[in-house]
Design a protein around this motif. Structure first.
Motif, PDB file in Angstrom:
ATOM      1  N   ALA A   5       0.836  -1.190   0.000  1.00  0.00           N
ATOM      2  CA  ALA A   5       0.000   0.000   0.000  1.00  0.00           C
ATOM      3  C   ALA A   5       0.876   1.248   0.000  1.00  0.00           C
ATOM      4  N   LYS A   6       2.061   1.129   0.667  1.00  0.00           N
ATOM      5  CA  LYS A   6       2.994   2.256   0.756  1.00  0.00           C
ATOM      6  C   LYS A   6       4.411   1.761   0.460  1.00  0.00           C
ATOM      7  N   CYS A  36       3.276   1.844  -9.805  1.00  0.00           N
ATOM      8  CA  CYS A  36       2.786   2.216  -8.471  1.00  0.00           C
ATOM      9  C   CYS A  36       1.626   3.196  -8.581  1.00  0.00           C
ATOM     10  N   VAL A  37       1.761   4.198  -9.430  1.00  0.00           N
ATOM     11  CA  VAL A  37       0.692   5.176  -9.612  1.00  0.00           C
ATOM     12  C   VAL A  37      -0.562   4.487 -10.144  1.00  0.00           C
ATOM     13  N   ASN A  40      -2.364   2.408  -7.533  1.00  0.00           N
ATOM     14  CA  ASN A  40      -2.722   3.165  -6.330  1.00  0.00           C
ATOM     15  C   ASN A  40      -1.856   2.822  -5.133  1.00  0.00           C
ATOM     16  N   VAL A  41      -0.583   2.551  -5.378  1.00  0.00           N
ATOM     17  CA  VAL A  41       0.388   2.352  -4.314  1.00  0.00           C
ATOM     18  C   VAL A  41       0.908   3.735  -3.943  1.00  0.00           C
ATOM     19  N   GLU A  42       0.873   4.062  -2.663  1.00  0.00           N
ATOM     20  CA  GLU A  42       1.357   5.371  -2.216  1.00  0.00           C
ATOM     21  C   GLU A  42       2.878   5.382  -2.275  1.00  0.00           C
ATOM     22  N   LEU A  43       3.412   6.264  -3.115  1.00  0.00           N
ATOM     23  CA  LEU A  43       4.855   6.428  -3.223  1.00  0.00           C
ATOM     24  C   LEU A  43       5.328   7.434  -2.187  1.00  0.00           C
ATOM     25  N   LEU A  44       6.473   7.138  -1.586  1.00  0.00           N
ATOM     26  CA  LEU A  44       7.057   7.990  -0.556  1.00  0.00           C
ATOM     27  C   LEU A  44       8.528   8.236  -0.864  1.00  0.00           C
ATOM     28  N   ALA A  97       4.656  11.616  -5.389  1.00  0.00           N
ATOM     29  CA  ALA A  97       4.971  10.946  -4.130  1.00  0.00           C
ATOM     30  C   ALA A  97       4.813  11.905  -2.959  1.00  0.00           C
ATOM     31  N   THR A  98       4.817  11.325  -1.776  1.00  0.00           N
ATOM     32  CA  THR A  98       4.672  12.097  -0.542  1.00  0.00           C
ATOM     33  C   THR A  98       5.998  12.106   0.197  1.00  0.00           C
TER      34      THR A  98
END
Length: 166
Positions: A5-6, A36-37, A40-44, A97-98
């Motif tokens: 998920a992340k 990933c995008v 819907n995998v949250e990129l960090l 990404a976050t």
């Protein structure tokens, strides 16, 4: 392996994504980011990675431009264009990404992690992955994969995992 998920991407993966001089690594990094995008995998990314991405891309692109120039020098326009490109890459990171922030507790943890992995920059990335509770850290660094305190995969391996999931 579970579907993530992340995912926290190490500095080297971001550099590979933007540095066209590393063609094969660039393609895999960009495919991974796109997958990933799409999934819907949250990129960090760790906050400390931004300065390194900027610095390495700036230096790499200037080196490549000097190599391509018969005189081996850059004019002011080329220098500004390369610097703008490096800035645009860091802005692109923000768009997909976050950022994982950092405080004194992350630095404390990074210093503790030195016992198992002596690279402070990597240890700060590990601290960010732990802070964010990332499912995976993705890196091309063999030593970091061996010493990671969170699940760690190479870019091609996470890409294969994402492509294998329905």
């Amino acid at each position: 392996m579970k579907t993530p998920a992340k995912v926290l991407l190490d500095t080297n993966v971001w550099i590979d994504a933007f540095d066209g001089n590393r063609k094969d690594r660039c393609a895999v990094a960009n495919q991974l980011i796109s997958a990933c995008v799409t999934s819907n995998v949250e990129l960090l990314y760790a906050a400390v990675s931004v300065k390194d991405v900027y610095y390495v891309l700036n230096a790499s692109q200037k080196h490549a431009a000097r190599q391509a120039n018969e005189q081996g020098v850059l004019n002011d326009n080329d220098t500004r264009a390369i610097e703008e490109y490096a800035h645009a890459c860091t802005r692109s990171m923000e768009e997909v990404a976050t950022v994982v922030g950092m405080d004194a507790s992350d630095l404390w943890l990074a210093h503790k992690l030195r016992r198992i992995h002596p690279d402070l920059e990597d240890d700060l990335v590990l601290a960010a992955a732990e802070r964010a509770q990332a499912d995976y850290l993705v890196t091309s660094d063999d030593a970091l994969i061996r010493h990671a305190t969170v699940a760690a995969l190479r870019p091609k391996d996470l890409l294969a995992l994402l492509e294998a999931k329905p």
